[in-house]
Design a protein around this motif. Structure first.
Motif, PDB file in Angstrom:
ATOM      1  N   ALA A  33       0.827  -1.208   0.000  1.00 60.76           N
ATOM      2  CA  ALA A  33       0.000   0.000   0.000  1.00 60.76           C
ATOM      3  C   ALA A  33       0.862   1.258   0.000  1.00 60.76           C
ATOM      4  CB  ALA A  33      -0.928  -0.004   1.216  1.00 60.76           C
ATOM      5  N   VAL A  34       2.021   1.213   0.675  1.00 57.87           N
ATOM      6  CA  VAL A  34       2.935   2.354   0.695  1.00 57.87           C
ATOM      7  C   VAL A  34       3.626   2.496  -0.656  1.00 57.87           C
ATOM      8  CG1 VAL A  34       4.955   3.339   1.836  1.00 57.87           C
ATOM      9  CG2 VAL A  34       3.233   2.121   3.175  1.00 57.87           C
ATOM     10  N   VAL A  35       3.970   1.387  -1.290  1.00 60.28           N
ATOM     11  CA  VAL A  35       4.560   1.428  -2.627  1.00 60.28           C
ATOM     12  C   VAL A  35       3.605   2.100  -3.605  1.00 60.28           C
ATOM     13  CG1 VAL A  35       5.363   0.024  -4.570  1.00 60.28           C
ATOM     14  CG2 VAL A  35       6.053  -0.566  -2.236  1.00 60.28           C
ATOM     15  N   ALA A  36       2.316   1.770  -3.520  1.00 60.27           N
ATOM     16  CA  ALA A  36       1.330   2.387  -4.406  1.00 60.27           C
ATOM     17  C   ALA A  36       1.298   3.895  -4.213  1.00 60.27           C
ATOM     18  CB  ALA A  36      -0.054   1.782  -4.148  1.00 60.27           C
ATOM     19  N   GLN A  37       1.352   4.353  -2.966  1.00 60.67           N
ATOM     20  CA  GLN A  37       1.343   5.785  -2.690  1.00 60.67           C
ATOM     21  C   GLN A  37       2.586   6.463  -3.265  1.00 60.67           C
ATOM     22  OE1 GLN A  37       2.077   6.989   1.353  1.00 60.67           O
ATOM     23  NE2 GLN A  37       0.585   8.666   1.235  1.00 60.67           N
ATOM     24  N   LYS A  38       3.751   5.827  -3.085  1.00 63.29           N
ATOM     25  CA  LYS A  38       4.993   6.401  -3.616  1.00 63.29           C
ATOM     26  C   LYS A  38       4.939   6.490  -5.140  1.00 63.29           C
ATOM     27  CE  LYS A  38       7.758   3.454  -1.398  1.00 63.29           C
ATOM     28  NZ  LYS A  38       8.986   2.882  -0.786  1.00 63.29           N
ATOM     29  N   ALA A  39       4.455   5.429  -5.778  1.00 64.88           N
ATOM     30  CA  ALA A  39       4.414   5.402  -7.239  1.00 64.88           C
ATOM     31  C   ALA A  39       3.464   6.462  -7.784  1.00 64.88           C
ATOM     32  CB  ALA A  39       3.987   4.017  -7.714  1.00 64.88           C
ATOM     33  N   ALA A  40       2.307   6.619  -7.173  1.00 65.03           N
ATOM     34  CA  ALA A  40       1.355   7.627  -7.627  1.00 65.03           C
ATOM     35  C   ALA A  40       1.944   9.024  -7.486  1.00 65.03           C
ATOM     36  CB  ALA A  40       0.057   7.511  -6.821  1.00 65.03           C
ATOM     37  N   THR A  41       2.674   9.269  -6.410  1.00 64.62           N
ATOM     38  CA  THR A  41       3.289  10.577  -6.199  1.00 64.62           C
ATOM     39  C   THR A  41       4.339  10.874  -7.256  1.00 64.62           C
ATOM     40  OG1 THR A  41       2.909  10.416  -3.808  1.00 64.62           O
ATOM     41  CG2 THR A  41       4.575  11.988  -4.548  1.00 64.62           C
ATOM     42  N   VAL A  42       5.187   9.892  -7.572  1.00 63.80           N
ATOM     43  CA  VAL A  42       6.213  10.092  -8.600  1.00 63.80           C
ATOM     44  C   VAL A  42       5.569  10.290  -9.969  1.00 63.80           C
ATOM     45  CG1 VAL A  42       8.169   9.033  -9.801  1.00 63.80           C
ATOM     46  CG2 VAL A  42       8.002   8.880  -7.315  1.00 63.80           C
ATOM     47  N   GLN A  43       4.472   9.600 -10.230  1.00 68.38           N
ATOM     48  CA  GLN A  43       3.770   9.808 -11.501  1.00 68.38           C
ATOM     49  C   GLN A  43       3.277  11.250 -11.622  1.00 68.38           C
ATOM     50  OE1 GLN A  43       3.704   8.496 -14.307  1.00 68.38           O
ATOM     51  NE2 GLN A  43       1.778   7.495 -14.860  1.00 68.38           N
ATOM     52  N   LEU A  44       2.758  11.797 -10.548  1.00 68.71           N
ATOM     53  CA  LEU A  44       2.298  13.185 -10.560  1.00 68.71           C
ATOM     54  C   LEU A  44       3.462  14.154 -10.730  1.00 68.71           C
ATOM     55  CD1 LEU A  44      -0.313  12.920  -7.687  1.00 68.71           C
ATOM     56  CD2 LEU A  44      -0.841  13.526 -10.056  1.00 68.71           C
ATOM     57  N   LEU A  45       4.550  13.928 -10.003  1.00 72.19           N
ATOM     58  CA  LEU A  45       5.706  14.814 -10.092  1.00 72.19           C
ATOM     59  C   LEU A  45       6.365  14.779 -11.466  1.00 72.19           C
ATOM     60  CD1 LEU A  45       7.380  14.150  -6.618  1.00 72.19           C
ATOM     61  CD2 LEU A  45       6.376  16.312  -7.388  1.00 72.19           C
ATOM     62  N   SER A  46       6.298  13.642 -12.134  1.00 74.78           N
ATOM     63  CA  SER A  46       6.985  13.474 -13.423  1.00 74.78           C
ATOM     64  C   SER A  46       6.095  13.780 -14.622  1.00 74.78           C
ATOM     65  CB  SER A  46       7.511  12.041 -13.546  1.00 74.78           C
ATOM     66  OG  SER A  46       6.435  11.109 -13.615  1.00 74.78           O
ATOM     67  N   ASP A  71      -4.029  11.386  -3.752  1.00 76.07           N
ATOM     68  CA  ASP A  71      -3.469  12.090  -4.911  1.00 76.07           C
ATOM     69  C   ASP A  71      -3.189  11.050  -5.983  1.00 76.07           C
ATOM     70  OD1 ASP A  71      -2.880  15.070  -4.180  1.00 76.07           O
ATOM     71  OD2 ASP A  71      -2.336  13.892  -2.409  1.00 76.07           O
ATOM     72  N   LEU A  72      -4.169  10.871  -6.857  1.00 74.87           N
ATOM     73  CA  LEU A  72      -4.103   9.828  -7.882  1.00 74.87           C
ATOM     74  C   LEU A  72      -3.896  10.480  -9.246  1.00 74.87           C
ATOM     75  CD1 LEU A  72      -4.469   6.707  -7.875  1.00 74.87           C
ATOM     76  CD2 LEU A  72      -6.828   7.099  -8.594  1.00 74.87           C
ATOM     77  N   PRO A  73      -2.880  10.070  -9.999  1.00 70.08           N
ATOM     78  CA  PRO A  73      -2.633  10.699 -11.303  1.00 70.08           C
ATOM     79  C   PRO A  73      -3.722  10.359 -12.313  1.00 70.08           C
ATOM     80  CG  PRO A  73      -1.197   8.802 -10.990  1.00 70.08           C
ATOM     81  CD  PRO A  73      -1.893   9.016  -9.682  1.00 70.08           C
ATOM     82  N   GLU A  74      -3.906  11.239 -13.285  1.00 64.70           N
ATOM     83  CA  GLU A  74      -4.890  10.990 -14.333  1.00 64.70           C
ATOM     84  C   GLU A  74      -4.475   9.811 -15.205  1.00 64.70           C
ATOM     85  OE1 GLU A  74      -5.665  14.475 -16.576  1.00 64.70           O
ATOM     86  OE2 GLU A  74      -6.454  15.625 -14.875  1.00 64.70           O
ATOM     87  N   VAL A  75      -3.178   9.656 -15.416  1.00 67.85           N
ATOM     88  CA  VAL A  75      -2.657   8.524 -16.185  1.00 67.85           C
ATOM     89  C   VAL A  75      -2.220   7.445 -15.198  1.00 67.85           C
ATOM     90  CG1 VAL A  75      -0.903   7.723 -17.805  1.00 67.85           C
ATOM     91  CG2 VAL A  75      -1.928   9.994 -18.083  1.00 67.85           C
ATOM     92  N   ARG A  76      -2.848   6.305 -15.280  1.00 72.73           N
ATOM     93  CA  ARG A  76      -2.549   5.211 -14.357  1.00 72.73           C
ATOM     94  C   ARG A  76      -1.082   4.806 -14.465  1.00 72.73           C
ATOM     95  NH1 ARG A  76      -5.979   0.964 -12.339  1.00 72.73           N
ATOM     96  NH2 ARG A  76      -4.790  -0.897 -11.795  1.00 72.73           N
ATOM     97  N   VAL A  77      -0.460   4.535 -13.343  1.00 73.60           N
ATOM     98  CA  VAL A  77       0.943   4.107 -13.327  1.00 73.60           C
ATOM     99  C   VAL A  77       1.056   2.704 -13.917  1.00 73.60           C
ATOM    100  CG1 VAL A  77       2.975   3.659 -11.909  1.00 73.60           C
ATOM    101  CG2 VAL A  77       1.369   5.466 -11.246  1.00 73.60           C
TER     102      VAL A  77
END
Length: 323
Positions: free
Chosen positions: A81-94, A159-165
């Motif tokens: 669950a923490v990995v999912a949060q980290k990945a979504a955040t990096v997707q938004l930042l990138s 904070d979920l990106p519009e483009v799925r990771v």
């Protein structure tokens, strides 16, 4: 074919990795991958910063290249669950340039939480369940999960990106291919095993084709003898194969296991020196095996600038012609 550059956390500190990421984009690489370790393989490598902090900084220093973990283990050291949060955040930042690369990990990094190191079949079960949790959180909304290995209580990515990771999963043979071909968006493998890509595509059936992402270590240097010596000092662990590398608990174990590996042994499996042709020869194995992407590892944290200059002027043009 897409050509990648590896931010190898085991051989450089965080500030240098961020600088190297910007320079690799400038050199013309298509994507960049980062290792996610708690320990280096050998003491001589000397580093292991937190990959996710480095990634956050890299998203702000690059604009074009795809980014990817190669790979993150969501089993013990990190809860899925923490990995999912980290990945979504990096997707938004990138701005949607990130791919989450996952694997079943190594004892080297996972034993540090003192939770024990399970056998390979259990690790695959855990990875399967972790992928389900991460995918469920990427779907949006609240997730509750009670499985054989993990529990999740009313979790939601706010904070979920519009483009799925996209999720890429590391595989090594028929069993892992069958388990993850439909659960993942891309395949990861570090060896150009014949038939691996074909079996991945076959397991996906009528589903759309995916990226198949390999990785190749090289040791470029104008002095071949210096390149061979550096590759032996820092990368002799690589020849043990992943069934061995996944089990050893620390750098001392890898040093002991490789004490009789010679520089000539390393040079026989890793392209070393100033010439482009040995690199192309090794890359062709991935191309012929059906891979769509190959990320290069330049061995030696202090030797990236020279390698990136060589890549921009000579290596990348040759790779694009090959691809």
């Amino acid at each position: 074919m897409r050509w990648g550059y590896t931010l190898m956390t085991e051989q450089a500190g965080p500030a240098q990795l961020v600088r190297d990421a910007a320079a690799a984009e400038q050199a013309g690489f298509d994507f960049e991958v980062i290792s996610d370790h708690y320990s280096p393989w050998l003491d001589s490598q000397g580093h292991s910063p937190y990959a996710w902090s480095v990634l956050g900084a890299v998203t702000q220093r690059t604009e074009r290249v795809g980014l990817m973990t190669y790979v993150t283990c969501p089993l013990i050291r990190y809860h899925p669950a923490v990995v999912a949060q980290k990945a979504a955040t990096v997707q938004l930042l990138s701005d949607n340039r990130f791919t989450l690369g996952l694997g079943s990990g190594e004892n080297l990094n996972e034993h540090i939480t003192a939770a024990g190191w399970p056998p390979a079949n259990i690790r695959h079960e855990m990875l399967d369940e972790a992928v389900q949790i991460i995918s469920g959180l990427f779907d949006g909304g609240y997730l509750n999960h009670s499985g054989s290995h993990y529990r999740v209580d009313s979790a939601k990515l706010w904070d979920l990106p519009e483009v799925r990771v996209p999720i890429a999963v590391a595989v090594s043979g028929a069993q892992s291919v069958a388990r993850f071909a439909l659960a993942a968006d891309a395949m990861i493998a570090v060896e150009p095993e014949p038939g691996l890509c074909e079996s991945w595509d076959a397991s996906r059936g009528n589903h759309s084709p995916t990226r198949k992402i390999g990785q190749l270590p090289v040791c470029w240097d104008q002095d071949r003898d210096a390149a061979v010596a550096r590759a032996h000092e820092q990368f002799r662990w690589f020849g043990g194969g992943w069934k061995v590398n996944a089990e050893l608990p620390g750098p001392a174990g890898f040093a002991g296991a490789t004490q009789f590996v010679t520089p000539e042994d390393v040079a026989a499996s890793i392209p070393c020196g100033p010439e482009v042709e040995p690199i192309l020869k090794s890359v062709r194995e991935f191309v012929d095996a059906g891979f769509t992407d190959v990320a290069l590892v330049q061995i030696g944290g202090g030797h990236q600038e020279e390698f990136l200059g060589f890549a921009a002027s000579t290596l990348l043009p040759a790779l694009r012609e090959l691809g």
